[in-house]
Scaffold this active site. Structure first.
Site, PDB file in Angstrom:
ATOM      1  N   GLU A   1     -11.225   0.744  -3.753  1.00 26.50           N
ATOM      2  CA  GLU A   1     -10.565   1.432  -2.504  1.00 26.50           C
ATOM      3  C   GLU A   1      -9.522   1.960  -2.798  1.00 26.50           C
ATOM      4  OE1 GLU A   1      -9.630  -2.683  -0.829  1.00 26.50           O
ATOM      5  OE2 GLU A   1      -8.074  -3.023  -2.052  1.00 26.50           O
TER       6      GLU A   1
ATOM      7  N   ASP B   1       0.733  -1.045  -0.281  1.00 31.64           N
ATOM      8  CA  ASP B   1       0.007  -0.075  -0.017  1.00 31.64           C
ATOM      9  C   ASP B   1       0.940   1.376  -0.009  1.00 31.64           C
ATOM     10  OD1 ASP B   1      -1.975  -1.836   0.272  1.00 31.64           O
ATOM     11  OD2 ASP B   1      -1.888  -1.675   2.575  1.00 31.64           O
TER      12      ASP B   1
END
Length: 550
Positions: A185, A13
């Site tokens: 997301e 991420d």
């Protein structure tokens, strides 16, 4: 050229920002403490760990959180003379929907001190902070909550943030509801020219992962999809060395070039794995950080050389060629603080867990909860960064009952690990070496019928784990470098996102030092020196086809 991944081992991420000609990259840490790893680079190629912003419980309380809970998808920005970090602390993973809290911390210096957290009152995850040219600030996030599975909500929400009152606007806008890939997301907004660009991840954080891009003249939309919809994915190239490409964050360099960081996984190239649904392979190194160059056409960003991730890309014009960094890690435990390469599970390293005895050059761990606990473990972990390596330590430990143990463990989560340890064997009346494997919560016991007895006069025992791509094995030594192999082989590839069961599969394999004492007698174990040594290999351990750009 820059080789991918730029940050090896469990570093998912990624998000990137800059301060002048200094570049900073932050990655998720999930249940590992301290929270969020921040790396620094001058050339986008060589990265050094420089900060753990969430280093105290008041910022990050993770006692009891589930596997793969904790810190998800931080967003790091620099604006108004401050570094801004927003992050989630996720408390539920396996339930029908997830829940957790979201926070903001700031610092004037990347190395801290970082502020106490401001709680952000919204129900969602993957929060991102956008600093608009107007001076206003906005939070974007993926909404969550109790919806029926037939009506999945892939809503990306925008809310204005008021830093003077530490509050969010009561009004929120849904600016995107996802494509057919779903699982939308990781939103990030960028303002370039006359457009607002929205980057999101879709397809889930495994083999269908992708980066989707949209743009709008207005911040609240409507947003139009990129002509190619997806600007980065490896889903269409199953034989590629770099899989799972997605979760992208874009940056303009100080000399006006454009790059994007994103996560990738490197599957082992093996035909021995048993689960037929996992034909694309297993990634014990977890999700790692990669980079690629961005070019602009018709006011749209494109990844240079095609949508797929590349193992080598063109470095920026300001990059200088440096010698490859030494990837050997040796800790002699002779400093006052625990080295930043180490992390602990859920709780900070404190006198409750252990101490560094710099005079004796050892790490002392106090016996706490066992490896199955989600509360207080005396476990310190170092990421696997290579498919082949040796990790070794020397251990002084004097257990007095079978409930006390200490040793070396290869760990994924509380339900998946392989532990080689010293305990007290009642039948022998002495210390012994044993191994336990927890395989998706199924316990397997080794050397219990024929434990390896350790002589009473032996003060310390050296333990070593040898990871060789698909397999791993342990050795021990009573005399320096006189290693005795333990005749057992374990599947290293099982310690991966792709093998563990359940909905929490977001971390990666660690090699750890551990001490537990269910009898609560206050026993301790002293670890003298730890070494992590990659093993060079001429074999192709990952996927065969790469299609790199040179």
């Amino acid at each position: 050229m820059i080789s991918n991944p730029i940050i090896k081992g469990f570093n998912p991420d990624p998000v990137i920002c800059r301060q002048g000609d200094n570049y900073y990259l932050a990655t998720s840490t999930f249940e590992w403490f301290p929270g969020v790893r921040i790396y620094h680079s001058k050339n986008l190629q060589d990265w050094q760990l420089v900060a753990y912003p969430l280093d105290r419980v008041s910022q990050l309380d993770m006692r009891g959180i589930p596997n793969s809970g904790g810190v998800w998808a931080p967003c790091l920005t620099h604006h108004d003379g401050l570094f801004w970090l927003v992050y989630s602390n996720v408390k539920s993973v396996e339930s029908p929907w997830k829940c957790g809290d979201n926070f903001l911390v700031t610092a004037s210096n990347i190395e801290g001190p970082w502020s106490e957290p401001i709680q952000l009152p919204f129900a969602g995850f993957d929060p991102s902070l956008f600093h608009d040219a107007s001076g206003k600030k906005y939070i974007t996030y993926r909404e969550w909550g109790p919806r029926h599975h037939s009506n999945p909500h892939n809503h990306i929400v925008l809310q204005e943030y008021f830093h003077d009152t530490r509050s969010l606007s009561e009004k929120s806008s849904i600016i995107f509801t996802g494509t057919e890939r779903k699982l939308t997301e990781a939103p990030h907004i960028y303002q370039v020219g006359g457009y607002y660009y929205l980057f999101v991840a879709e397809g889930g954080t495994a083999y269908d992962h992708a980066v989707i891009v949209l743009r709008s003249r207005e911040l609240t939309g409507p947003f139009e999809l990129h002509p190619d919809e997806t600007i980065l994915t490896s889903a269409h190239m199953p034989e590629h060395a770099l899989q799972k490409a997605g979760h992208g964050a874009m940056l303009q360099t100080h000399n006006s070039q454009w790059y994007m960081v994103f996560l990738v996984g490197r599957p082992l190239n093996t035909n021995t794995q048993s689960a037929p649904e996992q034909t694309k392979g297993y990634c014990p190194l977890g999700r790692e950080t990669a980079i690629d160059q961005i070019e602009w056409r018709d006011n749209w960003p494109y990844v240079v050389g095609g949508q797929h991730a590349k193992s080598a890309i063109t470095a920026p014009d300001f990059s200088s060629s440096n010698d490859a960094p030494d990837e050997i890690f040796i800790d002699r435990f002779d400093s006052e603080k625990l080295d930043a390469e180490w992390q602990t599970l859920r709780v900070p390293f404190s006198e409750e867990l252990g101490e560094i005895c710099s005079d004796n050059k050892c790490l002392r761990l106090f016996g706490r909860d066992p490896l199955i606990s989600q509360f207080t473990q005396a476990t310190v972990g170092h990421r696997w960064k290579h498919f082949q390596f040796d990790a070794l330590t020397t251990l002084s430990f004097k257990p007095v009952n079978p409930q006390q143990n200490a040793g070396l463990v290869c760990y994924y989560n509380t339900q998946n690990w392989i532990y080689c340890f010293i305990d007290f064997d009642s039948a022998l009346g002495s210390r012994s070496l044993k191994i336990i494997q927890l395989d998706n919560n199924d316990a397997k016991y080794f050397l219990y019928d024929c434990p390896i007895a350790l002589p009473a006069w032996q003060e310390s025992v050296a333990l070593k784990v040898s990871v060789r791509a698909q397999t791993l094995s342990f050795s021990y030594a009573l005399e320096k470098d006189n290693w005795s192999p333990i005749d057992l082989t374990f599947e290293a590839w099982k310690l991966s996102d792709d093998y563990v069961k359940g909905k929490g599969f977001f971390t990666g394999a660690f090699v750890c030092l551990h001490c537990s004492d269910l009898s609560n007698r206050g026993i301790h174990a002293d670890f003298q020196q730890f070494e992590y040594r990659p093993i060079p290999s001429s074999n192709n351990l990952t996927k065969d086809v790469d299609h790199d750009r040179t």
